[in-house]
Design an enzyme around this catalytic site. Structure first.
Site, PDB file in Angstrom:
ATOM      1  N   HIS A 168      58.873  27.492  26.855  1.00  0.00           N
ATOM      2  CA  HIS A 168      57.612  28.007  26.316  1.00  0.00           C
ATOM      3  C   HIS A 168      56.478  26.845  26.815  1.00  0.00           C
ATOM      4  CE1 HIS A 168      59.573  30.868  23.976  1.00  0.00           C
ATOM      5  NE2 HIS A 168      58.456  31.517  23.732  1.00  0.00           N
ATOM      6  N   GLU A 187      56.753  42.948  29.823  1.00  0.00           N
ATOM      7  CA  GLU A 187      55.739  42.400  30.708  1.00  0.00           C
ATOM      8  C   GLU A 187      55.785  42.901  32.124  1.00  0.00           C
ATOM      9  OE1 GLU A 187      57.231  40.515  28.508  1.00  0.00           O
ATOM     10  OE2 GLU A 187      55.881  39.381  27.568  1.00  0.00           O
TER      11      GLU A 187
END
Lengths: 380, 329
Positions: B129, B60
């Site tokens: 998450h 990322e």
């Protein structure tokens, strides 16, 4: 195509054969490349004598060498004046000087075409000037004036020059390397034939963004050259205490990328060696990692007392000063003392003009802040 | 009018903008051949090819930074985070580069990029998450942060975001992807929604509920519960967190004199706190009760299904807060 054996310009007694360290890596890549050169060994291979300067074994264009010498001298004098202004409180914050490393930025920029991109670190004055930024725009930015390249909002670490392809100096170590890969990505996407040069210190090699950037550039075969300016110290920490493998160029192996490794003691050699990587990027869209060994004569920043290295070490390095070398070469090529001092005087006038300009310029006002944060209306 | 899902609305927005502008491209993990981890980009790879629909490895920081650099030199990248949780490892690229480059360069460079993906809780995906990243990005000058709740807004705002010259964080929700709603047919012309405008999605007279993203849907359910008890709640869907359209919120509060702000993120210094501050500063004299917040619980999200729901704003908890500001019960 990889070049033949390199041409060392050093004529002094080498302890090893003349081959420039790193050459073998250029000829043999991949997992069966030779074992790492120990750093100490690498340093010994560097001939340590400026007394017997010779010319590089390449066609030397006197005018070009003069131009490169002029740029190096201009960068040095701008920075010396900046250091003085810093001491007088006219420049604030951080000031990271490039003095000693000028041959890298200048040699690199000389190997680029107009339109190519460069992305650099917070030690960015040299690169900006080498890429064409005026001494006035640099000095005014350091003084925090609205006439500076970034309107006095960026400062020493953030010099940008869009028309000359200088895409900035960045202050977060390693954080700019993916960004530079993005410029190369855009070039490949558009097929515009540009090459991106990304500069960073060996201190960046230990952070993740360096590895993600190299990994992606190699995976997507992007037209970029990664230039590691290894000045041996990550702030105050020497190589041996930051890297388990001191040969930075070896990081290229893991990404299946060509590599090169050499000393930045001759500006023309820097130009030639980086030129090979730049052409490879341009012609075959293949990235290269180049480790350029260099040395900064000053501290990491102005606040650095530099107690981590001895004055003997620094003095020894100053004898190898690439700028003095270029000057000596010019003398060898027939430049007279008068011609060289006329050149120096011209540079001096340019530097003093920049200081005057910076001192006399206006400061930016608060009305600039919001428009410089967003394009269009401020998002509050 | 035709009904499509939030997911399809996003896909249409991306496809239409890629169709009209070659500078627009999308990159991210599994966006191409896999057709998108949440199928938002389904079909785009076949339609636009690997040059413009770029599968990335798991990196990322690397690919967010690549997006920033590409945007600086003229592309208009869309960077998909499989979820916004993973943007944490790219935070430096968004915070230090995307949001700063215009100012650092004295306006010579800008960064027209859209970072997008699902934000907040899904269903039992655990603490790492389930985070709402809203405030981390809304806090940063230089960024715009959008968080639509309904398909029409999702499409119109994403198209506007892609055309905007600033870096934009576009927060979606996994639990909204299947939500259907009316979205005009593309043949009726470009659907663009102005960035920075809140929308009154339900009119009411007694209390204002301010929400965004998935919680706007929950707020509508809360308003339905309140209606059964004879309480008329107005729901303001912010749609955009930065810029934050407090004018629309204040106009509603001037009408109802009571407000509840509901959101998924943690309470400490969140976007909800910002909304409350603006209400108290600009509409102090309009208020008949303190403004209350219904936020996600101030703990990492637990896995257990019942505990997870306990941690999230529910129609019942929002309705209870509304009754509290109405001094009912």
């Amino acid at each position: 195509m990889l070049p033949g054996p390199s041409r060392s310009v050093m004529a002094a007694k080498p302890q090893k054969p003349q081959a420039n360290p790193g050459t073998e890596h250029r000829e043999k890549r991949g997992p069966d490349a030779p074992p790492p050169i120990k750093d100490s060994q690498f340093a010994r291979q560097a001939p340590a004598n400026l007394d017997r300067v010779s010319l590089p074994d390449v066609k030397v264009d006197v005018e070009e060498l003069t131009r490169l010498y002029r740029q190096m001298q201009l960068i040095r004098r701008v920075e010396e004046e900046a250091a003085r202004a810093y001491a007088q409180g006219k420049i604030g914050g951080f000031l990271h000087l490039y003095i000693g490393q000028e041959s890298v930025g200048v040699g690199a920029a000389a190997a680029l075409r107009p339109g190519d991109y460069v992305v650099g670190t917070y030690r960015d004055h040299g690169l900006a000037i080498a890429k064409g930024m005026s001494a006035r725009a640099v000095m005014a930015e350091l003084f925090g004036k609205v006439t500076g390249c970034s309107k006095g909002l960026g400062g020493s670490m953030h010099l940008f020059d869009a028309p000359n392809g200088m895409l900035g100096g960045y202050g977060i170590v390693g954080g700019h390397i993916p960004l530079a890969v993005g410029c190369a990505f855009a070039s490949k996407y558009r097929g515009d034939g540009r090459v991106t040069l990304c500069f960073f210190g060996e201190g960046s090699v230990t952070i993740g963004s360096f590895h993600e950037a190299l990994s992606l550039a190699a995976l997507w075969r992007l037209p970029i050259v990664f230039v590691c300016e290894n000045n041996e110290y990550a702030m105050g920490t020497p190589l041996a205490r930051t890297l388990s493998v001191e040969d930075v160029s070896q990081k290229a192996l893991a990404y299946g990328m060509p590599r090169d490794r050499f000393f930045a003691r001759d500006v023309l050699e820097v130009k030639q060696r980086l030129g090979e990587a730049i052409e490879r990027a341009r012609e075959t869209s293949e990235p290269t990692l180049v480790e350029v060994r260099t040395y900064r004569f000053r501290g990491h920043s102005m606040s650095d007392p530099g107690k981590y290295r001895t004055s003997d070490e620094i003095e020894a390095q100053k004898k190898l000063d690439p700028m003095l070398r270029a000057r000596a070469q010019l003398e060898l090529l027939g430049k007279t003392a008068e011609q060289l001092s006329a050149l120096d005087a011209e540079i001096e006038e340019e530097v003093q003009d920049a200081v005057r300009f910076a001192a006399e310029s206006e400061e930016p006002g608060p009305e600039l802040l919001e428009p410089m944060t967003y394009v269009g209306p401020f998002a509050r | 009018m035709r009904e499509i899902s939030y997911r399809v609305a996003l896909r249409e927005a991306i496809a239409e903008e890629m169709e009209r502008d070659d500078r627009v491209m999308i990159m991210g993990e599994e966006v191409g051949r896999y057709q998108g981890a949440y199928k938002v980009t389904e079909g785009l790879f076949d339609r636009f090819g690997e040059r413009r629909v770029v599968d990335t490895p798991i990196a990322e920081n690397g690919f967010a930074g690549i997006g920033v650099g590409a945007a600086m030199v003229g592309l208009r990248p869309i960077v998909e985070f499989m979820t916004w949780n993973f943007s944490a490892v790219a935070f430096d690229q968004i915070l230090s580069n995307a949001a700063k480059v215009r100012q650092m360069s004295g306006g010579q460079f800008s960064c027209p990029i859209v970072f997008r993906g699902p934000n907040g809780s899904a269903r039992q995906v655990g603490s790492q998450h389930s985070q709402s990243m809203d405030i981390f990005y809304a806090h940063v000058p230089g960024l715009k942060v959008l968080a639509p709740a309904f398909p029409r807004d999702a499409k119109g705002l994403l198209k506007a975001a892609i055309r905007d010259d600033n870096p934009i964080c576009f927060l979606e929700s996994e639990t909204l992807y299947n939500l259907k709603g009316e979205v005009p047919d593309p043949s009726e012309g470009d659907l663009l929604v102005d960035i920075g405008k809140a929308r009154v999605v339900r009119e009411g007279a007694d209390v204002t509920i301010v929400a965004w993203s998935r919680i706007s849907v929950v707020a509508m359910q809360a308003a339905a519960l309140l209606e059964k008890e004879g309480i008329s709640a107005e729901v303001v869907d912010l749609r955009s967190l930065r810029p934050l359209d407090h004018e629309t919120v204040l106009a509603s509060v001037a009408k109802t004199h009571r407000a509840v702000v509901a959101h998924e993120g943690w309470p400490y210094g969140g976007v909800g706190a910002e909304v409350v501050d603006r209400i108290q500063r600009h509409a102090f004299d309009e208020l008949d009760a303190p403004v209350l917040r219904v936020s996600g619980a101030d703990v990492p999200m637990p896995y257990n299904a019942k505990l997870e729901q306990w941690c999230l704003p529910q129609p019942e908890t929002i309705a209870a807060a509304c009754k509290k500001v109405l001094y009912v019960d």
